[in-house]
Design an enzyme around this catalytic site. Structure first.
Site, PDB file in Angstrom:
ATOM      1  N   GLU A 239      20.766  38.652  56.264  1.00  0.00           N
ATOM      2  CA  GLU A 239      22.014  37.941  56.523  1.00  0.00           C
ATOM      3  C   GLU A 239      22.582  38.276  57.898  1.00  0.00           C
ATOM      4  OE1 GLU A 239      24.864  37.288  53.334  1.00  0.00           O
ATOM      5  OE2 GLU A 239      26.415  38.207  54.588  1.00  0.00           O
ATOM      6  N   ARG A 265      36.845  17.493  84.805  1.00  0.00           N
ATOM      7  CA  ARG A 265      38.288  17.733  84.869  1.00  0.00           C
ATOM      8  C   ARG A 265      38.682  18.270  86.250  1.00  0.00           C
ATOM      9  NH1 ARG A 265      43.298  16.543  82.786  1.00  0.00           N
ATOM     10  NH2 ARG A 265      44.599  18.411  82.482  1.00  0.00           N
ATOM     11  N   GLN A 276      36.989  29.539  91.051  1.00  0.00           N
ATOM     12  CA  GLN A 276      36.213  30.747  90.770  1.00  0.00           C
ATOM     13  C   GLN A 276      36.532  31.383  89.422  1.00  0.00           C
ATOM     14  OE1 GLN A 276      33.718  31.622  93.064  1.00  0.00           O
ATOM     15  NE2 GLN A 276      33.018  32.699  91.240  1.00  0.00           N
TER      16      GLN A 276
END
Length: 376
Positions: A239, A265, A276
């Site tokens: 798991e 955008r 940056q």
């Protein structure tokens, strides 16, 4: 050392990724659809790590993890994949490895085919991380055991047909004080509660299961009396590695969406990608993803090679779960105010990622395991 996937692995990954794009998301945590569950079975997700003779695909840990990663990257609902992973790794694998031959024959084909749903009943109201002190008791009687106790946060609990659960059989036995069982839902004295209202992983229903003098026959014991911790820890190796491949796929999707977003955008007269601080954040997201992926693949390889994978599993679980949360939050920062709008799906990804550092052993538990593996 070969880091590349084989042609077969690449083909299998691409096929699963494409198929996952056709799986619609659950609309409500209160709704469990058997047809969707059987669809997961048809893709091999419910029996991937089970030998073909028992109805599975016969894959090892790495190939199984790749399937779950591909399904997640393809866009399958994170909660739905979590439900499938809990079924396979926390329940089906223990039945495969520890049940009697006749029990395996009776249960495994139906579990792999999606005819049966398995629920993982380990956690208790007063025993989350400390699984060595279970309040649920199993009392030996003629032909079996009587179970008394309450389990909480049972993955698939409200809809499960079979529960893999753990109970104390020897309060003074320490590591050898608990025993594992596979219990039928219709067993007298078993009461499965309603789904809990959760903020994340909605498509995986979770609830409380109460045992009141619930009789479990001897042939539904997994392993031998006192081997509960062995059964549980063995299932956790699968798991904590394979399940968390889901979060690799989720991060891959988020990184890809963020790359597209920052290219398109514009703010302050520039693309976000040209700022940056944004580029640095994107670099960190990629670094976390690939670092976690290498650790997870290594953990799976250790399982497949028959080595003790404990250290690698703990490191992989810690790295991937923490990365999932950090990357989801970073995606929220990159999308800004839009991240709060449901149509963009970022807030849902955050809610699905947050539990990753808690279930299957908290991050602090993984750090303890890592320290132990270092000989501290």
């Amino acid at each position: 050392m070969d880091f590349s996937l084989s042609a077969l692995q690449k083909e299998r990954y691409a096929r699963m990724k494409a198929a996952a794009q056709e799986i619609p998301a659950d609309s409500s945590a209160a709704e469990f659809r058997r047809d969707r569950w059987k669809r997961l079975a048809g893709l091999g997700l419910l029996g991937a790590a089970v030998p073909e003779e028992h109805g599975g695909a016969g894959l090892g840990a790495l190939d199984t993890a790749l399937l779950y990663e591909a399904a997640s990257e393809g866009g399958a609902d994170t909660g739905l994949l979590f439900a499938a992973a809990a079924h396979l790794f926390a329940c089906v694998r223990p039945v495969l490895e520890f049940a009697l031959p006749e029990t395996r024959k009776a249960l495994l084909p139906a579990l792999c085919a999606g005819a049966l749903v398995a629920g993982n009943a380990m956690t208790e109201p007063e025993s989350g991380s400390d699984v060595s002190r279970l309040a649920t008791r199993a009392t030996k009687v003629d032909g079996g055991y009587l179970l008394d106790g309450v389990k909480s946060f049972v993955s698939n609990g409200p809809v499960a047909d079979i529960y893999v659960t753990y109970a104390t059989t020897d309060p003074e036995g320490g590591y050898f004080g608990s025993t594992a069982f596979a219990v039928d839902r219709d067993s007298p004295g078993l009461d499965a509660g309603a789904p809990l209202e959760k903020s994340g992983l909605a498509a995986c229903q979770a609830g409380e299961v109460v045992f009141t003098r619930c009789f479990v026959p001897d042939d539904r014991m997994l392993g031998r009396p006192g081997q509960g911790q062995l059964v549980f820890q063995t299932s956790m190796q699968w798991e904590r590695s394979c399940l968390f491949a889901i979060y690799l796929g989720q991060q891959e999707r988020l990184v890809r969406r963020c790359v597209h977003h920052v290219r398109e955008r514009r703010q302050f007269g520039k693309r976000l990608a040209d700022l940056q601080p944004v580029a640095n954040r994107m670099a960190d997201m990629k670094l976390r993803l690939e670092s976690g992926r290498l650790l997870l693949y290594r953990a799976c390889a250790e399982i497949d090679d028959g080595q003790d994978p404990s250290l690698w599993v703990a490191m992989a679980k810690l790295a991937v779960s923490e990365a999932a949360v950090a990357t989801a939050l970073d995606a929220g920062r990159i999308f800004g105010g839009r991240a709060f709008l449901a149509e963009y799906g970022i807030e849902e990804q955050v809610r699905d990622a947050l539990p990753a550092t808690t279930f299957s052993g908290t991050s602090d538990i993984q750090r303890q395991l890592i320290a132990r593996g270092m000989g501290l």
